[in-house]
Design a protein around this motif. Structure first.
Motif, PDB file in Angstrom:
ATOM      1  N   ILE A 125       0.876  -1.158  -0.017  1.00 41.71           N
ATOM      2  CA  ILE A 125      -0.124  -0.020   0.183  1.00 41.71           C
ATOM      3  C   ILE A 125       0.823   1.397   0.123  1.00 41.71           C
ATOM      4  N   ASP A 126       0.391   2.104  -0.825  1.00 43.49           N
ATOM      5  CA  ASP A 126       1.397   3.570  -0.925  1.00 43.49           C
ATOM      6  C   ASP A 126       0.464   4.545  -1.080  1.00 43.49           C
ATOM      7  N   LEU A 127       0.657   5.822  -0.714  1.00 41.31           N
ATOM      8  CA  LEU A 127      -0.149   6.860  -0.809  1.00 41.31           C
ATOM      9  C   LEU A 127       0.050   7.616  -2.403  1.00 41.31           C
ATOM     10  N   TYR A 128      -0.887   7.599  -2.946  1.00 39.38           N
ATOM     11  CA  TYR A 128      -0.938   8.138  -4.136  1.00 39.38           C
ATOM     12  C   TYR A 128      -2.187   9.200  -4.568  1.00 39.38           C
ATOM     13  N   PRO A 129      -1.672  10.439  -3.903  1.00 38.81           N
ATOM     14  CA  PRO A 129      -2.666  11.542  -3.825  1.00 38.81           C
ATOM     15  C   PRO A 129      -3.471  11.884  -5.127  1.00 38.81           C
ATOM     16  N   LEU A 130      -4.536  12.685  -4.975  1.00 36.22           N
ATOM     17  CA  LEU A 130      -5.169  13.348  -5.909  1.00 36.22           C
ATOM     18  C   LEU A 130      -4.326  14.385  -6.172  1.00 36.22           C
ATOM     19  N   GLY A 131      -4.082  14.735  -7.539  1.00 38.83           N
ATOM     20  CA  GLY A 131      -3.347  16.160  -7.893  1.00 38.83           C
ATOM     21  C   GLY A 131      -4.122  17.142  -8.352  1.00 38.83           C
ATOM     22  N   PHE A 132      -3.377  18.107  -8.892  1.00 38.86           N
ATOM     23  CA  PHE A 132      -3.984  19.350  -9.455  1.00 38.86           C
ATOM     24  C   PHE A 132      -3.544  19.336 -11.108  1.00 38.86           C
ATOM     25  N   ASP A 133      -4.427  20.102 -11.699  1.00 42.21           N
ATOM     26  CA  ASP A 133      -4.282  20.033 -13.249  1.00 42.21           C
ATOM     27  C   ASP A 133      -3.436  21.264 -13.338  1.00 42.21           C
ATOM     28  N   SER A 134      -2.241  21.056 -13.322  1.00 45.88           N
ATOM     29  CA  SER A 134      -1.133  22.381 -13.520  1.00 45.88           C
ATOM     30  C   SER A 134      -1.262  23.052 -15.077  1.00 45.88           C
ATOM     31  N   TYR A 135      -1.513  22.104 -16.064  1.00 50.97           N
ATOM     32  CA  TYR A 135      -1.799  22.910 -17.542  1.00 50.97           C
ATOM     33  C   TYR A 135      -2.886  23.803 -17.422  1.00 50.97           C
ATOM     34  N   SER A 136      -4.072  23.490 -16.889  1.00 46.14           N
ATOM     35  CA  SER A 136      -5.060  24.189 -16.832  1.00 46.14           C
ATOM     36  C   SER A 136      -5.061  25.473 -15.812  1.00 46.14           C
ATOM     37  N   ILE A 137      -4.336  25.278 -14.813  1.00 45.19           N
ATOM     38  CA  ILE A 137      -3.886  26.529 -13.772  1.00 45.19           C
ATOM     39  C   ILE A 137      -3.110  27.446 -14.643  1.00 45.19           C
ATOM     40  N   ASN A 138      -1.932  26.923 -15.216  1.00 44.41           N
ATOM     41  CA  ASN A 138      -1.115  27.826 -15.934  1.00 44.41           C
ATOM     42  C   ASN A 138      -1.746  28.547 -16.897  1.00 44.41           C
ATOM     43  N   SER A 139      -2.792  28.049 -17.650  1.00 47.14           N
ATOM     44  CA  SER A 139      -3.319  28.508 -18.844  1.00 47.14           C
ATOM     45  C   SER A 139      -4.279  29.802 -18.539  1.00 47.14           C
ATOM     46  N   ILE A 140      -4.280  30.083 -17.398  1.00 48.07           N
ATOM     47  CA  ILE A 140      -4.940  31.301 -16.922  1.00 48.07           C
ATOM     48  C   ILE A 140      -3.971  32.505 -16.805  1.00 48.07           C
ATOM     49  N   LYS A 141      -3.803  33.474 -17.926  1.00 48.15           N
ATOM     50  CA  LYS A 141      -2.658  34.382 -17.833  1.00 48.15           C
ATOM     51  C   LYS A 141      -2.936  35.633 -16.977  1.00 48.15           C
ATOM     52  N   GLU A 142      -4.118  35.712 -16.860  1.00 52.23           N
ATOM     53  CA  GLU A 142      -4.582  37.175 -16.173  1.00 52.23           C
ATOM     54  C   GLU A 142      -4.151  37.320 -14.901  1.00 52.23           C
ATOM     55  N   SER A 143      -3.706  38.515 -14.449  1.00 48.31           N
ATOM     56  CA  SER A 143      -3.118  38.709 -13.228  1.00 48.31           C
ATOM     57  C   SER A 143      -4.300  38.531 -11.957  1.00 48.31           C
ATOM     58  N   LYS A 144      -3.906  38.488 -10.770  1.00 45.15           N
ATOM     59  CA  LYS A 144      -5.000  38.479  -9.850  1.00 45.15           C
ATOM     60  C   LYS A 144      -5.669  39.649  -9.755  1.00 45.15           C
ATOM     61  N   GLU A 145      -5.167  40.908  -9.925  1.00 49.06           N
ATOM     62  CA  GLU A 145      -5.647  42.070 -10.057  1.00 49.06           C
ATOM     63  C   GLU A 145      -6.712  42.080 -11.239  1.00 49.06           C
ATOM     64  N   SER A 146      -6.409  41.885 -12.308  1.00 46.65           N
ATOM     65  CA  SER A 146      -7.250  41.987 -13.701  1.00 46.65           C
ATOM     66  C   SER A 146      -8.373  40.952 -13.281  1.00 46.65           C
ATOM     67  N   LEU A 147      -8.217  39.857 -12.685  1.00 45.45           N
ATOM     68  CA  LEU A 147      -9.427  38.920 -12.255  1.00 45.45           C
ATOM     69  C   LEU A 147     -10.231  39.328 -11.303  1.00 45.45           C
ATOM     70  N   ARG A 148      -9.683  40.250 -10.456  1.00 46.09           N
ATOM     71  CA  ARG A 148     -10.696  41.060  -9.461  1.00 46.09           C
ATOM     72  C   ARG A 148     -11.635  41.849 -10.311  1.00 46.09           C
ATOM     73  N   LYS A 149     -10.802  42.678 -10.929  1.00 41.91           N
ATOM     74  CA  LYS A 149     -11.930  43.522 -11.856  1.00 41.91           C
ATOM     75  C   LYS A 149     -12.759  43.076 -12.746  1.00 41.91           C
ATOM     76  N   LYS A 150     -12.525  41.844 -13.318  1.00 41.15           N
ATOM     77  CA  LYS A 150     -13.341  41.158 -14.228  1.00 41.15           C
ATOM     78  C   LYS A 150     -14.540  40.757 -13.435  1.00 41.15           C
ATOM     79  N   TYR A 151     -14.442  40.344 -11.899  1.00 41.61           N
ATOM     80  CA  TYR A 151     -15.517  39.826 -11.158  1.00 41.61           C
ATOM     81  C   TYR A 151     -16.098  40.754 -10.101  1.00 41.61           C
ATOM     82  N   LYS A 152     -15.233  42.102 -10.373  1.00 43.87           N
ATOM     83  CA  LYS A 152     -16.038  43.118  -9.634  1.00 43.87           C
ATOM     84  C   LYS A 152     -15.805  43.065  -8.205  1.00 43.87           C
ATOM     85  N   ILE A 153     -14.522  42.560  -7.741  1.00 43.36           N
ATOM     86  CA  ILE A 153     -14.099  42.261  -6.284  1.00 43.36           C
ATOM     87  C   ILE A 153     -13.054  43.427  -5.965  1.00 43.36           C
ATOM     88  N   ASN A 154     -13.261  43.981  -4.946  1.00 43.71           N
ATOM     89  CA  ASN A 154     -12.360  45.226  -4.234  1.00 43.71           C
ATOM     90  C   ASN A 154     -10.820  44.594  -4.415  1.00 43.71           C
TER      91      ASN A 154
END
Length: 380
Positions: A185-214
């Protein structure tokens, strides 16, 4: 390598489950990847039009260079498939070097065991997502499943290279309930989709403007199914308590409310932003624009998305989450309002340290790294 994935719980084209991402990342690593799943049994939550799109593709097709077979199954529940037609035929056609069997399952697991016995160079890996939380509440059915699956594990274990649990608690369940040998038995954890995460090029600031968040607010995120049983009610109150400490904090919720009390409270204040059910890209955008993510009670795959995005987290410590924090967040024990307020405030006051640790820790769960671990296990 030719790697065949057996997905007894139906594989849904284009979704973000482990059954989807692991074959995709193995294919991108240069392997020849095949998925075998059901042609007629789908999760109850899948909309009829989505089922028809899959059915209309036929019993054999490619999805983004992954070869998909769909065979008819019978006597299938949400977690188990007892009759699987034509599985041996597909294995004989594909002649895999490795079989990755998703889930402890009687008929398909035994079929793979028979194939590996006849083809000694083929390696068999079996993972498990079962634990005491998601097992059936029906005691008679649960007893039947435990006995049946334990018998199947006893039969196949000598031909299995590794049994993978996707959390520490599920590793224990493999040993204690299914009787898998601890040495395998070995731990083989659920992972994350780095390709999809890295495909989001907008900055944190521009995303907040997009969703109208302070832009200047500290944003706490939570999402998925939201209700009192998920800890959302306590989280809403906790964020209000943090605000009373003269901290500019906002709560960003996305997904679906499961009770009217939580929905009413979320809509009755001026510090909560509410988004509906989001597609994969929008979910990752909301995570990226946030400062901390919080799930106070249960594990959800969204936690891995938050870890992968490199933001601090606040989660309840259980056997299914104990591997997800190492300086990148805070564990709560009960998920109470008081604990959540204290934890969020602590992260705000020490944010630079938590953020640095979160950006370092995230690499551990990248599916690219997990594929490399699998490749090493195959060669052992």
């Amino acid at each position: 390598m030719k790697i065949v994935h057996i997905c007894s719980v139906a594989y849904i084209d284009g979704w973000g489950y482990q059954d989807n991402l692991l074959p995709e990342y193995m294919m991108k690593a240069g392997h020849d990847v095949v998925v075998i799943s059901s042609a007629n049994h789908f999760p109850s939550f899948l909309k009829e039009e989505e089922k028809q799109k899959i059915i209309n593709k036929g019993t054999e097709y490619y999805y983004e260079d992954v070869h998909i077979y769909r065979n008819r199954t019978e006597l299938a529940s949400s977690n188990y498939t007892f009759v699987w037609h034509g599985l041996s035929n597909v294995l004989n056609i594909e002649q895999p070097d490795v079989i990755f069997h998703h889930g402890i399952n009687s008929s398909s697991m035994l079929c793979c065991w028979r194939y590996v016995r006849k083809h000694e160079k083929c390696r068999l890996f079996i993972d498990s997502h079962a634990d005491h939380i998601n097992e059936s509440p029906n005691k008679i059915w649960n007893l039947f499943i435990r006995i049946l699956m334990k018998s199947c594990v006893r039969i196949v274990q000598n031909q299995v290279t590794k049994f993978y649990g996707v959390t520490p608690g599920r590793c224990e369940y493999l040993a204690d309930v299914y009787g898998a040998p601890r040495s395998k038995i070995d731990l083989y954890p659920l992972g994350f989709d780095s390709y999809s995460i890295n495909s989001i090029k907008e900055s944190k600031e521009s995303l907040r403007k997009k969703y109208k968040i302070n832009l200047d607010s500290f944003v706490v995120l939570s999402g998925g199914k939201m209700g009192e049983d998920k800890g959302t009610l306590s989280l809403i109150h906790a964020v209000n308590d943090v605000k009373k400490l003269n901290k500019d904090v906002k709560l960003l919720l996305f997904g679906r409310f499961t009770d009217s009390q939580t929905e009413k409270l979320a809509n009755s204040n001026d510090y909560t932003y509410i988004q509906g059910w989001c597609d994969r890209r929008k979910t990752l955008e909301l995570i990226k624009l946030s400062d901390v993510a919080c799930w106070p009670v249960h594990h959800t795959a969204l936690i891995e998305d938050a870890v992968g995005s490199g933001i601090p987290i606040v989660i309840r410590k259980t056997p299914n989450t104990s591997h997800l924090i190492d300086g990148n967040g805070v564990f709560v024990i009960q998920g109470s309002e008081e604990e959540l307020c204290e934890s969020i405030s602590h992260i705000i006051d020490n944010y630079s340290e938590f953020e640095t640790n979160a950006k370092t820790f995230c690499n551990k769960f990248d599916y690219r790294i997990l594929v490399e671990k699998f490749e090493k296990d195959v060669k052992c």
